[in-house]
Scaffold this motif. Structure first.
Motif, PDB file in Angstrom:
ATOM      1  N   LEU A  64       0.846  -1.199   0.000  1.00 36.69           N
ATOM      2  CA  LEU A  64       0.000   0.000   0.000  1.00 36.69           C
ATOM      3  C   LEU A  64       0.875   1.240   0.000  1.00 36.69           C
ATOM      4  O   LEU A  64       1.941   1.257   0.627  1.00 36.69           O
ATOM      5  CB  LEU A  64      -0.875   0.005   1.260  1.00 36.69           C
ATOM      6  CG  LEU A  64      -1.834  -1.176   1.364  1.00 36.69           C
ATOM      7  CD1 LEU A  64      -1.955  -1.672   2.790  1.00 36.69           C
ATOM      8  CD2 LEU A  64      -3.197  -0.815   0.805  1.00 36.69           C
ATOM      9  N   THR A  65       0.405   2.280  -0.710  1.00 42.52           N
ATOM     10  CA  THR A  65       1.157   3.536  -0.661  1.00 42.52           C
ATOM     11  C   THR A  65       0.203   4.686  -0.399  1.00 42.52           C
ATOM     12  O   THR A  65      -0.997   4.560  -0.574  1.00 42.52           O
ATOM     13  CB  THR A  65       1.962   3.786  -1.956  1.00 42.52           C
ATOM     14  OG1 THR A  65       2.810   4.920  -1.740  1.00 42.52           O
ATOM     15  CG2 THR A  65       1.068   4.058  -3.147  1.00 42.52           C
ATOM     16  N   ALA A  66       0.754   5.788   0.027  1.00 44.51           N
ATOM     17  CA  ALA A  66      -0.092   6.935   0.342  1.00 44.51           C
ATOM     18  C   ALA A  66       0.434   8.190  -0.317  1.00 44.51           C
ATOM     19  O   ALA A  66       0.243   9.288   0.162  1.00 44.51           O
ATOM     20  CB  ALA A  66      -0.148   7.130   1.847  1.00 44.51           C
ATOM     21  N   GLY A  67       1.113   8.015  -1.467  1.00 47.80           N
ATOM     22  CA  GLY A  67       1.625   9.203  -2.139  1.00 47.80           C
ATOM     23  C   GLY A  67       2.702   9.868  -1.296  1.00 47.80           C
ATOM     24  O   GLY A  67       3.490   9.202  -0.639  1.00 47.80           O
ATOM     25  N   ALA A  68       2.691  11.187  -1.301  1.00 48.46           N
ATOM     26  CA  ALA A  68       3.779  11.913  -0.636  1.00 48.46           C
ATOM     27  C   ALA A  68       3.771  11.687   0.868  1.00 48.46           C
ATOM     28  O   ALA A  68       2.726  11.677   1.503  1.00 48.46           O
ATOM     29  CB  ALA A  68       3.653  13.391  -0.931  1.00 48.46           C
ATOM     30  N   ALA A  69       4.957  11.533   1.391  1.00 49.04           N
ATOM     31  CA  ALA A  69       5.059  11.207   2.823  1.00 49.04           C
ATOM     32  C   ALA A  69       4.888  12.416   3.722  1.00 49.04           C
ATOM     33  O   ALA A  69       4.527  12.272   4.871  1.00 49.04           O
ATOM     34  CB  ALA A  69       6.400  10.566   3.106  1.00 49.04           C
ATOM     35  N   ARG A  97      -0.603   4.247   9.462  1.00 46.88           N
ATOM     36  CA  ARG A  97      -1.631   5.011   8.750  1.00 46.88           C
ATOM     37  C   ARG A  97      -1.652   4.668   7.272  1.00 46.88           C
ATOM     38  O   ARG A  97      -2.717   4.542   6.658  1.00 46.88           O
ATOM     39  CB  ARG A  97      -1.381   6.506   8.935  1.00 46.88           C
ATOM     40  CG  ARG A  97      -2.539   7.099   9.715  1.00 46.88           C
ATOM     41  CD  ARG A  97      -2.195   8.390  10.344  1.00 46.88           C
ATOM     42  NE  ARG A  97      -2.168   9.514   9.445  1.00 46.88           N
ATOM     43  CZ  ARG A  97      -1.495  10.642   9.730  1.00 46.88           C
ATOM     44  NH1 ARG A  97      -0.815  10.726  10.833  1.00 46.88           N
ATOM     45  NH2 ARG A  97      -1.522  11.645   8.898  1.00 46.88           N
ATOM     46  N   VAL A  98      -0.487   4.508   6.679  1.00 51.23           N
ATOM     47  CA  VAL A  98      -0.425   4.102   5.264  1.00 51.23           C
ATOM     48  C   VAL A  98      -1.103   2.746   5.095  1.00 51.23           C
ATOM     49  O   VAL A  98      -1.874   2.519   4.160  1.00 51.23           O
ATOM     50  CB  VAL A  98       1.039   4.023   4.775  1.00 51.23           C
ATOM     51  CG1 VAL A  98       1.118   3.477   3.365  1.00 51.23           C
ATOM     52  CG2 VAL A  98       1.700   5.396   4.855  1.00 51.23           C
ATOM     53  N   GLY A 102      -3.937   3.572   2.798  1.00 53.64           N
ATOM     54  CA  GLY A 102      -3.246   3.714   1.513  1.00 53.64           C
ATOM     55  C   GLY A 102      -3.940   3.001   0.371  1.00 53.64           C
ATOM     56  O   GLY A 102      -4.884   2.249   0.565  1.00 53.64           O
ATOM     57  N   GLN A 103      -3.445   3.252  -0.836  1.00 52.63           N
ATOM     58  CA  GLN A 103      -4.012   2.558  -1.989  1.00 52.63           C
ATOM     59  C   GLN A 103      -3.081   1.430  -2.433  1.00 52.63           C
ATOM     60  O   GLN A 103      -1.859   1.540  -2.287  1.00 52.63           O
ATOM     61  CB  GLN A 103      -4.312   3.542  -3.118  1.00 52.63           C
ATOM     62  CG  GLN A 103      -3.081   4.093  -3.794  1.00 52.63           C
ATOM     63  CD  GLN A 103      -3.444   5.075  -4.900  1.00 52.63           C
ATOM     64  OE1 GLN A 103      -3.112   6.243  -4.850  1.00 52.63           O
ATOM     65  NE2 GLN A 103      -4.127   4.564  -5.924  1.00 52.63           N
ATOM     66  N   PRO A 104      -3.689   0.358  -2.990  1.00 48.01           N
ATOM     67  CA  PRO A 104      -2.865  -0.802  -3.353  1.00 48.01           C
ATOM     68  C   PRO A 104      -1.810  -0.442  -4.391  1.00 48.01           C
ATOM     69  O   PRO A 104      -2.076   0.339  -5.299  1.00 48.01           O
ATOM     70  CB  PRO A 104      -3.877  -1.787  -3.958  1.00 48.01           C
ATOM     71  CG  PRO A 104      -5.208  -1.306  -3.534  1.00 48.01           C
ATOM     72  CD  PRO A 104      -5.093   0.162  -3.295  1.00 48.01           C
ATOM     73  N   THR A 105      -0.655  -0.994  -4.220  1.00 50.99           N
ATOM     74  CA  THR A 105       0.422  -0.720  -5.164  1.00 50.99           C
ATOM     75  C   THR A 105       1.356  -1.923  -5.237  1.00 50.99           C
ATOM     76  O   THR A 105       1.290  -2.815  -4.396  1.00 50.99           O
ATOM     77  CB  THR A 105       1.199   0.540  -4.724  1.00 50.99           C
ATOM     78  OG1 THR A 105       2.078   0.923  -5.761  1.00 50.99           O
ATOM     79  CG2 THR A 105       2.009   0.283  -3.463  1.00 50.99           C
TER      80      THR A 105
END
Ligand SMILES: Nc1ncnc2c1ncn2[C@@H]1O[C@H](COP(=O)(O)OP(=O)(O)O)[C@@H](O)[C@H]1O
Ligand SMILES: [Mg+2]
Length: 412
Positions: A64-69, A97-98, A102-105
């Motif tokens: 999962l990622t959340a774009g900019a940290a 939290r990510v 987050g969104q799957p990646t």
């Protein structure tokens, strides 16, 4: 001469920034420890040099990622717990939290997609665009233990053709396998304790023979360990024959290979635990030596993460000659295992008598919070935490560039 305006200046700076994927969490028992290491790194990494993309792997193995940290760390980021118990709470670490939001990646195992982060179910190049061109220049796998520190994920980075922090496939897997590691140490004439390696199958098929084999080679107390694991999980100190069977059965839950070692120290006296941080690629350097004084009978999981009272001493109280010998052995161990980037090299020293020093193990992705031993040892040696992170990323790029000189097929 044309004057560059502030906006352009910032833009140029941003354009030159390296995009670093910080990978954390993972499927191993050290998931929470990794969340803590990542929280520290996210907070301290030099944002003038690096754009950071946080990538979490949950316990089921989903990415999962959340774009900019930076958004994760507003107001300086959440308070950090000292112990990993609460690290999985999204209110506590940015990594959690990510994982929660987050969104799957995925990282595509294709070199031409140059480490595009792929949205699950899309091709690497399509999702590259979908994620706003989130290519990564380098990955920092802040993952401890199985599937993170053992060469498996390093294999994916190799397929993706991306630079990554730390040991390669071979070094990482050797650094995880206490049996193979010992063979390489012995080959390099480094002092290790006497030990016996058994297969789980041997123990289960003929327990009596296994016990006889251990008792013929070693004296109690002995330490029984699964060959591939960390954080002292599955490890027992065995004081007599009665305790040996249950210890082997416990270790056999965690691996197909079991290592039984001569205990350093004795029934009452604990071994001294000395640790050195090593940094570099082909010309690695050793830090000052540190010592951990565990609050328990040995440095077990609880003493490492849950209880108070395991005290680090930096620098360790040793003679000059001992310090020199240990630092040299740390570098030799690093080379013997073909490591790169970083490793914490751990020793056991007899607390009395001859005070012999034995090489215990290398850890290729040691705990990396600001207060963990590895960063603390470098801080004491003159490299502060933020600079250490930068240095590790530079070493990853250096190794990647060095490797790219290699041809993989016969040139026509
Ligand atoms: N041969 C030994 N003699 C004395 N203590 C040991 C020995 N092996 C392990 N220990 C104790 O157990 C702890 C964990 O063992 P270690 O081999 O470092 O496994 P891990 O990879 O899980 O850290 C050590 O830090 C030490 O306290
Ligand atoms: Mg250890």
């Amino acid at each position: 001469m044309l004057r560059i305006g502030e906006i352009e200046r910032q833009w140029i700076q941003m354009a030159n920034k390296l995009r670093v994927g910080i990978l954390f969490g993972g499927r191993s028992g050290e998931h929470e420890v990794s969340l803590l290491s990542a929280a520290s790194i996210l907070k301290a990494i030099d944002r003038k040099k690096f754009d950071v993309v946080p990538i979490g792997i949950n316990k089921a193995g989903h990415w999962l990622t959340a774009g900019a940290a930076h958004g994760l760390l507003e107001n300086g980021g959440p308070a950090q717990p000292e112990k990993p118990l609460r690290a999985g709470d999204p209110a506590v670490t940015p990594g959690a939290r990510v994982l929660a939001e987050g969104q799957p990646t995925l990282l595509a195992p294709e070199p031409e997609a140059t480490a595009a982060l792929a949205v699950a179910g899309q091709s690497a190049l399509d999702s590259h665009a979908a994620l706003g061109g989130q290519s990564l220049d380098v990955v920092f796998p802040v993952l401890h233990g199985t599937f993170g520190e053992d060469g498996t994920i390093q294999g994916l980075f190799e397929l993706a053709g991306i630079a990554y922090v730390g040991g390669g496939v071979l070094g990482s897997s050797v650094g995880m396998d206490k049996d193979v590691m010992k063979r390489l140490f012995a080959n390099a004439k480094l002092p290790i304790v006497k030990h016996v390696t058994l297969l789980r199958a041997d123990w289960e098929k003929s327990p009596r023979k296994a016990v006889a084999q251990v008792e013929a080679a070693l004296k109690y107390p002995v330490f029984v360990k699964p060959a591939n694991l960390g954080s002292s999980v599955g490890i027992s100190k065995v004081h007599n024959r009665k305790e040996l069977g249950p210890a082997l059965t416990l270790a056999a839950k965690y691996d197909r290979k079991l290592v039984v070692e001569q205990g350093v120290g004795g029934k009452k006296l604990k071994a001294r635990e000395l640790e050195v941080a090593v940094l570099g690629n082909d010309d690695p350097k050793a830090s000052v030596v540190g010592e951990i004084i565990p609050g328990k009978e040995f440095y077990d999981y609880e003493a490492k993460y849950l209880s108070e009272g395991s005290v680090p001493v930096i620098p360790a109280k040793l003679t000059r000659a001992e310090t020199k010998q240990i630092r040299e052995m740390a570098v030799a161990a690093f080379k013997a295992c073909d490591l790169s980037g970083l490793a914490r090299v751990d020793f056991l020293m007899e607390p009395d008598g001859k005070q012999r020093i034995f090489l215990n193990e290398v850890n290729t992705m040691p705990g990396f919070t600001k207060i963990s031993m590895y960063p603390k040892l470098w801080e004491a040696t003159g490299i502060p935490y933020t600079e250490l992170i930068t240095r590790l990323i530079e070493l990853a790029l250096e190794r990647h560039a060095e490797k790219s000189r290699t041809s993989y097929s016969r040139e026509e």
